[in-house]
Structure formats: structure tokens, C-alpha cells
Design a protein around this motif. Structure first.
Motif, PDB file in Angstrom:
ATOM      1  N   ASN A 267       0.827  -1.217   0.000  1.00  0.00           N
ATOM      2  CA  ASN A 267       0.000   0.000   0.000  1.00  0.00           C
ATOM      3  C   ASN A 267       0.863   1.270   0.000  1.00  0.00           C
ATOM      4  O   ASN A 267       0.514   2.267  -0.634  1.00  0.00           O
ATOM      5  CB  ASN A 267      -0.944  -0.008   1.201  1.00  0.00           C
ATOM      6  CG  ASN A 267      -2.011  -1.088   1.075  1.00  0.00           C
ATOM      7  OD1 ASN A 267      -2.443  -1.411  -0.029  1.00  0.00           O
ATOM      8  ND2 ASN A 267      -2.424  -1.664   2.199  1.00  0.00           N
ATOM      9  N   GLU A 268       1.976   1.211   0.740  1.00  0.00           N
ATOM     10  CA  GLU A 268       2.879   2.369   0.750  1.00  0.00           C
ATOM     11  C   GLU A 268       3.580   2.539  -0.595  1.00  0.00           C
ATOM     12  O   GLU A 268       3.818   3.652  -1.050  1.00  0.00           O
ATOM     13  CB  GLU A 268       3.919   2.218   1.870  1.00  0.00           C
ATOM     14  CG  GLU A 268       3.357   2.321   3.275  1.00  0.00           C
ATOM     15  CD  GLU A 268       2.700   3.678   3.527  1.00  0.00           C
ATOM     16  OE1 GLU A 268       3.380   4.707   3.372  1.00  0.00           O
ATOM     17  OE2 GLU A 268       1.498   3.697   3.850  1.00  0.00           O
ATOM     18  N   SER A 269       3.913   1.415  -1.247  1.00  0.00           N
ATOM     19  CA  SER A 269       4.612   1.480  -2.540  1.00  0.00           C
ATOM     20  C   SER A 269       3.780   2.197  -3.594  1.00  0.00           C
ATOM     21  O   SER A 269       4.318   2.870  -4.474  1.00  0.00           O
ATOM     22  CB  SER A 269       4.962   0.068  -3.024  1.00  0.00           C
ATOM     23  OG  SER A 269       5.899  -0.531  -2.160  1.00  0.00           O
ATOM     24  N   LYS A 270       2.464   2.038  -3.505  1.00  0.00           N
ATOM     25  CA  LYS A 270       1.591   2.692  -4.490  1.00  0.00           C
ATOM     26  C   LYS A 270       1.771   4.214  -4.478  1.00  0.00           C
ATOM     27  O   LYS A 270       1.598   4.875  -5.495  1.00  0.00           O
ATOM     28  CB  LYS A 270       0.124   2.337  -4.199  1.00  0.00           C
ATOM     29  CG  LYS A 270      -0.229   0.891  -4.493  1.00  0.00           C
ATOM     30  CD  LYS A 270      -1.689   0.597  -4.154  1.00  0.00           C
ATOM     31  CE  LYS A 270      -2.046  -0.860  -4.440  1.00  0.00           C
ATOM     32  NZ  LYS A 270      -3.451  -1.179  -4.112  1.00  0.00           N
ATOM     33  N   LYS A 271       2.141   4.759  -3.296  1.00  0.00           N
ATOM     34  CA  LYS A 271       2.330   6.205  -3.183  1.00  0.00           C
ATOM     35  C   LYS A 271       3.575   6.676  -3.941  1.00  0.00           C
ATOM     36  O   LYS A 271       3.726   7.863  -4.220  1.00  0.00           O
ATOM     37  CB  LYS A 271       2.452   6.600  -1.709  1.00  0.00           C
ATOM     38  CG  LYS A 271       1.218   6.268  -0.878  1.00  0.00           C
ATOM     39  CD  LYS A 271       1.454   6.586   0.583  1.00  0.00           C
ATOM     40  CE  LYS A 271       0.245   6.204   1.433  1.00  0.00           C
ATOM     41  NZ  LYS A 271       0.481   6.460   2.876  1.00  0.00           N
ATOM     42  N   LEU A 274       2.616   5.768  -8.208  1.00  0.00           N
ATOM     43  CA  LEU A 274       1.711   6.785  -8.774  1.00  0.00           C
ATOM     44  C   LEU A 274       1.147   6.354 -10.131  1.00  0.00           C
ATOM     45  O   LEU A 274       1.202   7.095 -11.114  1.00  0.00           O
ATOM     46  CB  LEU A 274       2.435   8.133  -8.905  1.00  0.00           C
ATOM     47  CG  LEU A 274       3.013   8.711  -7.602  1.00  0.00           C
ATOM     48  CD1 LEU A 274       3.840   9.954  -7.889  1.00  0.00           C
ATOM     49  CD2 LEU A 274       1.899   9.019  -6.618  1.00  0.00           C
ATOM     50  N   GLN A 275       0.570   5.150 -10.143  1.00  0.00           N
ATOM     51  CA  GLN A 275       0.080   4.591 -11.407  1.00  0.00           C
ATOM     52  C   GLN A 275      -1.029   5.427 -12.036  1.00  0.00           C
ATOM     53  O   GLN A 275      -1.172   5.471 -13.258  1.00  0.00           O
ATOM     54  CB  GLN A 275      -0.409   3.153 -11.183  1.00  0.00           C
ATOM     55  CG  GLN A 275      -0.783   2.427 -12.472  1.00  0.00           C
ATOM     56  CD  GLN A 275      -1.286   1.026 -12.227  1.00  0.00           C
ATOM     57  OE1 GLN A 275      -1.506   0.620 -11.087  1.00  0.00           O
ATOM     58  NE2 GLN A 275      -1.474   0.257 -13.286  1.00  0.00           N
ATOM     59  N   PRO A 279       2.187   6.405 -16.700  1.00  0.00           N
ATOM     60  CA  PRO A 279       2.177   5.036 -17.236  1.00  0.00           C
ATOM     61  C   PRO A 279       3.296   4.217 -16.594  1.00  0.00           C
ATOM     62  O   PRO A 279       4.402   4.729 -16.373  1.00  0.00           O
ATOM     63  CB  PRO A 279       2.433   5.243 -18.737  1.00  0.00           C
ATOM     64  CG  PRO A 279       2.107   6.670 -19.009  1.00  0.00           C
ATOM     65  CD  PRO A 279       2.403   7.418 -17.745  1.00  0.00           C
ATOM     66  N   LEU A 280       3.012   2.961 -16.293  1.00  0.00           N
ATOM     67  CA  LEU A 280       4.016   2.083 -15.709  1.00  0.00           C
ATOM     68  C   LEU A 280       5.213   1.958 -16.648  1.00  0.00           C
ATOM     69  O   LEU A 280       5.058   1.749 -17.852  1.00  0.00           O
ATOM     70  CB  LEU A 280       3.416   0.697 -15.440  1.00  0.00           C
ATOM     71  CG  LEU A 280       2.403   0.629 -14.288  1.00  0.00           C
ATOM     72  CD1 LEU A 280       1.640  -0.688 -14.319  1.00  0.00           C
ATOM     73  CD2 LEU A 280       3.101   0.803 -12.948  1.00  0.00           C
TER      74      LEU A 280
END
Length: 1023
Positions: A267-271, A274-275, A279-280
Motif C-alpha cells: 500500500n505504501e509502494s503505491k504512493k 503513482l500509477q 504510465p508504468l
């Protein structure tokens, strides 16, 4: 027997096919740390078969925390690596790496500290556990630099690569990966603070894929497939966190993490990924440029040109192609293209190499489409004949005519211009084409003007020449009365060639009303698909890409205004709209510095004011400020159509009901400000039970109120009011943009306040326009896209830096000291207490003085940098132009001549090609040093560009100047440049003359230089 043979053959072929499909390409992926969710996308690309689909078998290699990851890749021990922004630094330092893809858009690297360590300044003298490859990282160094901290002032402790224990490890701080370690502290209720470089303007990439150039060049298709599979893996991992965590627990849990810890990390990695915003795998070249500039500024690396070489670019088209188009590219690997040897700035030749606006445009299209161009040099007549004979596939920089349409297919236009009569300055303006009856008009051979004038105006005499430069020369010398030409070429050539006696007369409306106001490609009739591809490529070009090309070859937009009605190209509908509208009414936030305000004189000022002014100049607009007393009133005014635009506004669903928004042109992160005694705020949700101040009617305020409806938000009128409440302890925190809070803290001396946390959201600010006038939005969209990074930086520096230079407020000091002196006589107790207050005040004043001194040094340094070439430390082109202008002015006043010397290193390209750019840079530095030692103290020495140097020698005569140049030539000729050996230089020399301009004197020295170049080099020539 025949049946058995057939069966045997079938089995043999089947077995071959099975063998082929089971033999995958083996890839060792070197991770930058131990197995954890940080690498989840790679795991899931393997587990879900995304790599397998492309025939790739991936083995993951953990890091031992000591070995240099880059070396492992360059030594071919592993093929692909994962690392932070350090790969950019490695490339700058000459290592042949290629940046493939990026997954963390900002770095999670930070320091976790004991709770009493609140700022980086508190680290001085403390024990800090940081790995050797992190302590010198740009991320930490920039944060330390911000507080003027040397890494030598820290007590660095060798890491044990475990979760830090402040007491057991006897340390005060440790490097940390933000998605990981804080979980342990939160779970166990251990107090801590975070020093995050991101809060101090340091935003690096992390989790970057890279490889060696050798491996990439040999396996470009494999690399492309690997990136595509990895992107799918990350997308799957982020959408299926629970499944991904279970896979890590089962197969990749070498650190023995719990499921809760991994879910926290996910959950922290998503911050950081920033998908929703990026774009990935995408890489922003502008961000890479900023990161590289920071490495260079910190002294980690030398400057290196061609940053694009660092990035992986697939050889395939970047736009969608049909099967026929793909087949065409396969069947036509080389497209032959014209390069007129003397048609600057569109196409011309230097040493056989093609240059110019159209050449750059074609090279850009080459990357987008996948075409490879081979340029054929010649004059226009030769090239057009070769095209008709099908020896050339493509012509460019052509106006559309009926005659040419018989010879090929025209593409869509890619550049617009305005056609004028061009005459001598001493002749009256041409009012009408008939004014040329009986006079000589010079035209280009086979140009559109030749065909058009000869057909429609037979009374005009035509002089036919080969080039536009010949046309200008014919008019300049009086051989022809006028020519018909484009404003852009005229502007370019008059500056480069010094046709100072010519002027643009009135526009030739007959040409401007036809399709001849645009340039196009002309494609051979046997290659219609090529024209189709070019149109696709042109359609894919962004406004920014085209604008950068135009600025490179025709100068900055504002320079064109003397020839064009507008420096931003507007279509007919937009021009008609503005001609009717005449005046644009603008509302602003009257109190939101440094972004904007209405000052005491009723004027709009601030960062946005400067940028709006830049845009209005480019659009040639009249913008009127509508004065309001609050942001709410500004919103009400635009709702009621009392103004047409808002200078800065954030897009929201509610506002879209009555407003249109341009692309954002300013952004700033939201931060949480608290009193300096408070701890780091990791998440806004941790303080929702406390009073938080927000500026009312701001879009972000409404967003937070809806997201957290039960929170004690206190609404204030402006940033200053919010920080005042915070300073007086009436609220726990205040949230706004970093730039607004930073500015207001400094301006109002809120030194008991700090930035204690950062939110994931950014304030993305656009120009908002009334949605009942959609054309207005299109116009400002063009204006916003025309803003350069330099435009924005100038505005930012002006308004964000200036307030740091304030002097000490002595009236406030006396207000504090007088009560102190009075109370000293009351009691010893108060005496001691007030003495303590006095010491605090003194420290604050000392800090202010220190800050003022630092800024004065910085301002001096910035001024020096703006006039200095970074590599050689000589004056740069900007400074040389300034001095040249001054010397010409002095010469015109006093008639005291000055000399000009241009010298060029002979065969310098061979140095770069043979020894590399780093050695080439060393040669430039050594020659600079030689020149410094031998010029007079009164001479001005600078780097003119590339391997060219320029010397301005005041109070010089021809004889002395030649002796001086010959001395310099011998000094360089006799010098040994180490591994390079001997090098020589060619010298062009001249003296100022009556009626000289900056262009004419430089051209004369330049011409002398080229005489030397064409006659053996290593000589001195005077003209």
C-alpha cells in the motif's frame, strides 16, 4: 514405407518445434536489495507467464548490499539490473549503461531518526547508520546541502542491514526504505521521526531497469519484450495485492516478513509508483535532465551531451501502423531525401552533413515512424530533377502548387509563414504588386514565386537565381528592386549574413491567402504509403516538439513579433474570435503569494502574473485585471461572467460545470506544517483528531472536507492567517502548497513552524476559462504549451527567492528588548527568564543574518554562473554578446578600434571519436588554460561554442593583433595534450570598422577562419 517416412518427418518437425518453444532466453535480473514487495512486478511477470510468452526465463539475483550493481551488469555477470537514479550518475561519468524503464516515480530513500531529531541540522555529530553507497547519494547530499551540512560532520556507522534499533545499535538515525521499516515502528509503538529528502525538493526516480549498451544493441527486441512483460507484471501486482503477497511469502520471502508487513509495504509502494498519474515503466526525459543537472551541480559528475543516448528507444515505430505500412517499412529500409546545400535555416550542408529545421523535423519523424533517411546533397534544380527522375523519394520545405501536384503527393503542412515584399530600406514600401510593373523582381529558380509571377504578372521583369541568399544579395546590391520571401528566412539570414540595408515591406496578400503560407513534404507518386506515414508522424507531433524546433532555428517567440501579428500561431477561427473580443478580463486570487496577489497599487504580481504577461506578449493580447477582495469573489465573478479567465485554478468536477481548463502550467506539492516541536507526520489520517487549518474555497479544501467529513477543519482566508493560528497554537497543523507555506514562513518570520509531512497530492494549476467560450480555452492552451522551462524558472526565482533576502526588523527587536530591560529590575527570576528569551531572539537574528549571507553568496554565484561556461569557466556566449555590443558602442563614440579573434580547434571531432567526450572535454579545458595565461588582462576571452573560442581585444591595431594571434597559435601548437598528443588551432582575425554591427564583425572573423580551414589549417588569417 512411404507412410513411415512421412510419420517420421512429422515427428521430427514436431520435436524440433517443441524443442524451440522450450528453449527460453535466460535473463539474470540483478535486484538492488533483498526480496520484498519493491520487486513485486517482476515476480508476477514471471509467475503469470508474461515473460514466458516472449520466451524469456528470468532468474532473480538479490543484492548483498556491498557490490556495485552497475559493474555486475557491465561485466556481463548479469544482464539487466534494478537500481535507483545512480544509473544516471554512472552514465554521466562515462559508463556505457542504458536506462530502460522506471517504476517508482519518487525515491523512497529517507532517514528514520529518534523523535528528538526534527531537522537535518540535528544530525550534526550524531551516529547515523547508512550504507556506503547511500551516504554519498545525491538524494541525501542535496538535503544536507539545503542545511549546509557536510557528511564529515556526521558519525557514520557501518550498517547491519536489519531493522534499526536506536538503543541496541547505539545510533540516532538510519537510512530507511519508507514502504518498509516504519511498519515495525508503528506496530511496536516506537516513537520516531522521518527526514525525507522529498520534503526538501529532492525528487529522484527509483526502481529503474537498466542494462549495458552492448547487451541492448545485441538484444533490442528482447529488451522491448522484457519491458512490456514487466509492465504487465506491475499492473497485475498492484491490482492483485493479496495474491502477490502470498506469492512473495511462498517463493521470495528471504527476509521472513509477515503478511501484514508485506501488505503495508504494498500500500505504501503505491504512493511512490503513482500509477494513476504516470504510465508504468515510463521515463520523463525532462525529469531525467533535472536529475542529471543535480548530479552535475553537486560535483558528482561532469556535464555530458546527448542525454537521449542514455535512454532506450526501440527501433520500431512509436505510432500505430497498418500491415501495409509495416510491409512498406520492411521493403523500403532506406528513403532518399533531398538536402539543399544552401537553403538555411531549413536545409543546408556543413562538411557534407545536413543541417536545418526540416532536417531536424525529419529526424524526429524518423524515430516516431521507424523510417531511415539518407540525405542527398545538391542545389534545388538538381534535387528537383532527381526527384522527377525517381532518384530521390522525398522533397521537403515546399509550398503547394498545381504544377508540383503533377509530380508527387503533398503531405499535410508542418510549418506556417507569412510572405512579404523585401526591399532596400531607402525605398518606399510596396503597396501593391502592380508597383513592380517594369521593375526587376528577383525569384528563385523553380520556386513557387517564379511560376506564379510569370503567369499572372507578365509586366514584371524577373531575375532568376539559385538561392534565397542570392535573392537578398541582388536586392541589397540594387540588381533587383524587390523579392518575395518568407519572414522566417529573412529574419534568419539577415542576422546570420548581415543584410542590414534590407527591410520587410508589406505582406504579399495574394500569397498569404493561398496554401503557399505553409511548407509541406512532396513524396514520389510511386510511394503513396510513404506520404501516409509522414502524415501520421506529423499528426503525432506535440505542440511542444514543434515549438522547440521553431525556437531553435528561428529564435524565441518574442523575437518574431516584429514580423508576425502573433508569436503563437492561431487559426482563422481563433484570430477572428480575438479580433472581436479585443479585451480579456481576468480574475485572480488577491492574496496568495508567491503565486499571485493584487498589490497596494492595484496591480497583479507574483509568479502567475509574470507567466500571464509572457503568454499575453506571445498572443499579442490585451488582458485587463478585474479586482476582487477574495478568492471566493473571484469564483463568483467568473460564474457571473464578469471575468473571462482565472489565472490559476485547480480543476474539479464542480468547477467544470462552468469552466474549461488548460493543461496545468504550475504544480506544487501539498505539505503539512506544524510547530517545530512536533514529530514527523507520516499520514494525514494520523492527525485527523486534531484541528487543521485550510484556506476556504480552495479546491483542495473542498476535497479534504468531503474525504474527511468528521474532521475539525478550521477555514481561514489566506495562508498567512492559517500560519498565524498555527504559530499561536490555536490549530495543530496547516495544509497548503510547499511554495506558499515556505514563502509565508520566511516573509513573516514564523520560525517556530516547520514542514512536518508531505501529502501524495499536488496542486496542479491551470488557466480556467468560461466554458461558454470554448475558443478562448484553445487559445490559452496554445499559450500554456508555449511556456518554456526557462520562462517558469525565471518567474519562480524572482518571486520565491527575493523574500529570503529581507533585513532584520530592528523595530521588532526593540519591542522585545525594552520589556526585558524593564523587567530586569523586578526580580532575579524574571531576569533569568528574560535573558533566556533574549538568547533565543539573538539566535533567530543570527540565523537570519546567516541566511542573508548565504543568499548574497548564492546570488553572486548565480550571476557568475549565468555568464560562465561551466566546462571551461571562461565567459559564455551570452556574456561575449554583451561585451561585443559594449565595445561596438564604445568604438562608435570614441573611434578607438578593437580586435576580434575566433579560433577553432583543428580536427577536434577526431578527438571525441577516438578518445571519447571526456578526453575531448579535457582538451577544451587545457586550451582554455593556455589562452587564459597568454591573453592581456584587458582582453575578454570566452567559449563561443563547441570547440570555438572568441577573444575581444580592446584598443588594438591590425599589426599587434596579428602578432598576438600568432603567439597564441604557437603556444597551442607546441603544447602536449597527454594521450591526445599535439593539437593545433586555426585563427580568424579582424578589426572593428565604421558601420560595423555585431553580426558583420563576427561574420568577417568567421570568414577569415574558414579561409584558414580551407587552406590547410593551423594558420592566422586577417580580414
Amino acid at each position: 514405407m512411404r507412410l513411415k517416412s512421412i510419420l517420421f518427418l512429422f515427428v521430427f518437425i514436431f520435436s524440433l518445434n517443441s524443442y524451440a518453444t522450450t528453449q527460453n532466453q535466460k535473463i539474470k535480473l540483478q535486484l538492488q536489495w533483498k526480496h520484498q514487495f519493491e520487486f513485486a512486478g517482476f515476480y508476477m511477470a514471471k509467475e503469470k507467464g508474461f515473460y514466458q510468452k516472449f520466451g524469456i526465463d528470468v532468474e532473480f539475483i538479490e543484492s548483498d548490499g556491498k557490490t556495485n550493481i552497475t559493474d555486475k551488469i557491465l561485466n556481463e555477470e548479469n544482464q539487466i539490473g534494478v537500481w535507483g537514479s545512480g544509473i544516471i550518475n554512472e552514465w554521466l561519468n562515462g559508463k556505457d549503461v542504458v536506462f530502460l524503464a522506471n517504476y517508482f516515480k519518487r525515491s523512497p530513500l529517507a532517514l528514520i531518526t529518534k523523535p528528538e531529531i526534527r531537522t537535518p541540522e540535528d544530525l550534526v555529530g550524531k551516529r547515523v547508520m547508512i550504507p556506503f553507497f547511500d551516504v554519498s547519494s545525491a538524494s541525501f547530499q542535496q538535503m544536507f546541502k539545503f542545511f549546509n551540512i557536510s557528511k564529515d560532520s556526521l558519525n557514520i556507522v557501518e550498517p547491519n542491514f536489519k531493522i534499526p534499533d536506536f538503543e541496541k545499535d547505539n545510533i540516532d538515525a538510519s537510512s530507511t526504505f519508507l514502504p518498509n521499516e516504519p511498519y515495525y515502528f508503528i506496530k511496536n509503538g516506537i516513537p520516531y521521526n522521518i527526514l525525507d529528502p522529498n520534503n526538501y525538493g529532492v525528487e529522484f526516480y527509483d526502481v529503474n531497469l537498466f542494462s549495458s549498451r552492448k547487451f541492448v544493441e545485441q538484444n533490442s527486441v528482447l529488451i522491448k519484450d522484457f519491458i512490456e512483460a514487466t509492465n504487465k507484471g506491475w499492473d497485475y501486482a498492484l491490482k492483485n495485492v493479496d495474491e502477490t503477497v502470498n506469492v512473495i511469502l511462498e517463493k521470495y520471502n528471504t527476509q521472513n516478513k509477515t503478511k501484514d508487513a508485506l501488505i503495508f509495504e504494498a500500500n505504501e509502494s503505491k504512493k511512490f509508483i503513482l500509477q494513476k498519474n504516470y504510465p508504468l515503466g515510463s521515463i520523463d526525459i525532462n525529469k531525467v535532465k533535472k536529475i542529471s543537472e543535480l548530479y552535475i551541480e553537486l560535483g558528482f559528475a561532469p556535464k555530458r551531451d546527448n542525454l537521449e543516448d542514455l535512454l532506450f528507444i526501440s527501433n520500431e515505430s512509436t505510432i500505430s501502423l497498418t500491415n501495409k505500412e509495416k510491409a512498406f517499412l520492411k521493403d523500403n529500409p532506406i528513403i532518399k531525401v533531398s538536402n539543399e546545400i544552401n537553403f538555411p535555416p531549413f536545409d543546408f550542408s556543413i562538411g557534407g552533413e545536413p543541417y536545418g529545421f526540416s532536417i531536424d523535423l525529419l529526424n524526429l519523424l524518423s524515430k516516431k515512424i521507424g523510417l531511415k533517411f539518407e540525405y542527398v546533397n545538391g542545389n534545388w534544380v538538381e534535387l528537383y530533377n532527381d526527384f522527377k527522375d525517381k532518384k530521390i523519394d522525398l522533397l521537403h520545405t515546399l509550398s503547394k502548387t498545381s504544377q508540383r501536384e503533377n509530380d508527387g503527393f503533398f503531405s499535410e503542412p508542418y510549418l506556417w509563414y507569412q510572405t512579404h515584399f523585401i526591399i532596400r530600406k531607402d525605398n518606399p514600401d510596396i503597396q501593391n504588386i502592380e508597383d513592380l510593373n517594369g521593375k526587376i523582381l528577383v525569384v528563385g529558380k523553380y520556386w513557387a514565386s517564379e511560376e506564379y509571377i510569370s503567369k499572372n504578372y507578365p509586366k514584371i521583369k524577373l531575375l532568376v537565381v539559385d538561392s534565397f541568399e542570392d535573392m537578398l544579395e541582388a536586392v541589397s546590391k540594387g540588381e533587383a528592386y524587390a523579392l518575395i520571401g518568407e519572414n522566417l528566412i529573412f529574419k534568419y539570414l539577415t542576422k546570420k549574413r548581415g543584410f542590414t540595408n534590407l527591410k520587410l515591406s508589406l505582406p504579399f496578400d495574394e500569397f498569404n491567402s493561398l496554401e503557399r503560407t505553409s511548407y509541406r513534404f512532396l513524396v514520389s507518386k510511386d510511394k503513396p504509403i510513404l506520404n501516409q506515414l509522414l502524415n501520421k508522424g506529423l499528426k503525432s507531433l506535440t505542440f511542444k516538439e514543434l515549438n522547440e524546433l521553431e525556437e531553435k532555428w528561428f529564435g524565441k517567440e518574442n523575437d518574431i513579433k516584429e514580423f508576425d501579428n502573433s508569436s503563437i500561431k492561431l487559426n482563422e477561427e481563433e484570430v477572428v474570435y480575438l479580433s472581436k473580443k479585443r479585451l480579456i478580463k481576468m480574475c485572480v486570487d488577491p492574496n496568495w503569494m508567491p503565486l499571485e496577489r493584487i498589490n497596494e497599487n492595484g496591480l497583479h504580481e507574483g509568479i502567475s502574473a509574470d507567466l500571464i504577461k509572457t503568454m499575453s506578449h506571445k498572443l499579442n493580447l490585451n488582458i485587463e485585471l478585474v479586482k476582487t477582495s477574495s478568492w471566493k469573489q473571484s469564483l463568483d465573478f467568473i460564474k457571473n461572467k464578469e471575468c473571462d479567465i482565472l489565472s490559476l485554478a485547480m480543476k474539479t468536477k464542480e468547477r467544470e460545470e462552468y469552466l474549461d481548463f488548460t493543461t496545468p502550467y504550475f504544480s506544487s506539492p501539498f505539505v503539512i506544517a506544524t510547530l517545530d516541536k512536533e514529530l514527523f507526520v507520516e499520514n494525514i489520517e494520523h492527525i485527523l483528531d486534531k484541528k487543521i487549518a485550510l484556506v476556504k474555497d480552495y479546491a483542495f479544501t473542498e476535497f479534504l472536507k468531503k474525504k474527511y467529513p468528521n474532521t475539525k477543519f478550521v477555514e481561514v482566508n489566506n495562508v498567512k492567517e492559517g500560519l498565524t493560528l498555527l504559530s499561536e497554537k490555536k490549530v495543530f497543523a496547516f495544509i497548503d502548497t510547499l511554495i506558499s507555506i515556505g514563502y509565508t514562513i520566511k516573509e513573516n518570520s514564523f520560525y517556530n513552524i516547520k514542514v512536518a509531512g508531505k501529502l501524495d497530492e499536488k496542486w496542479e494549476l491551470s488557466i480556467a476559462t468560461r466554458n461558454d467560450e470554448s475558443i478562448l480555452n484553445k487559445i490559452f492552451e496554445k499559450a500554456v504549451n508555449s511556456l518554456s522551462d526557462n520562462d517558469k524558472q525565471i518567474a519562480y526565482n524572482k518571486w520565491f527567492s527575493i523574500k529570503f533576502e529581507q533585513s532584520v526588523d530592528y523595530s521588532m527587536l526593540w519591542k522585545i528588548l525594552i520589556p526585558i530591560f524593564l523587567l530586569i529590575f523586578i526580580s532575579t527570576y524574571w531576569n533569568r527568564k528574560l535573558y533566556s528569551e533574549k538568547e533565543k531572539t539573538k539566535k533567530a537574528l543570527d540565523s537570519l543574518k546567516k541566511l542573508q549571507d548565504i543568499l548574497e553568496i548564492k546570488n553572486f554565484e548565480l550571476q557568475r554562473i549565468s555568464n560562465t561556461d561551466k566546462l571551461t569557466t571562461l565567459y559564455n556566449r551570452h556574456k561575449l554578446d554583451e561585451v561585443l555590443k559594449y565595445e561596438l558602442s564604445r568604438f562608435n563614440r570614441t573611434n578607438i578600434s578593437f580586435g576580434l579573434i575566433i579560433l577553432d580547434i583543428d580536427f577536434f571531432k577526431d578527438v571525441n571519436d577516438t578518445f571519447g567526450h571526456n578526453i575531448g572535454d579535457e582538451v577544451l579545458v587545457e586550451i582554455s588554460s593556455l589562452l587564459k595565461k597568454n591573453v592581456r588582462s584587458s582582453d575578454i576571452l570566452g567559449r563561443w561554442g563547441g570547440e570555438e573560442f572568441l577573444i575581444i581585444a580592446p584598443d588594438s591595431k591590425e599589426k599587434d593583433l596579428l602578432l598576438f594571434a600568432e603567439k597564441l597559435r604557437k603556444e597551442i601548437e607546441n603544447y602536449n595534450f597527454g594521450i591526445v598528443g599535439k593539437k593545433t588551432c586555426s585563427f580568424g582575425v579582424t578589426i572593428s570598422k565604421i558601420n560595423d554591427t555585431e553580426t558583420s564583425i563576427v561574420n568577417r572573423a568567421d570568414k577569415a577562419l574558414y579561409i584558414v580551414k580551407n587552406s590547410g589549417r593551423n594558420k592566422v588569417q586577417f580580414l
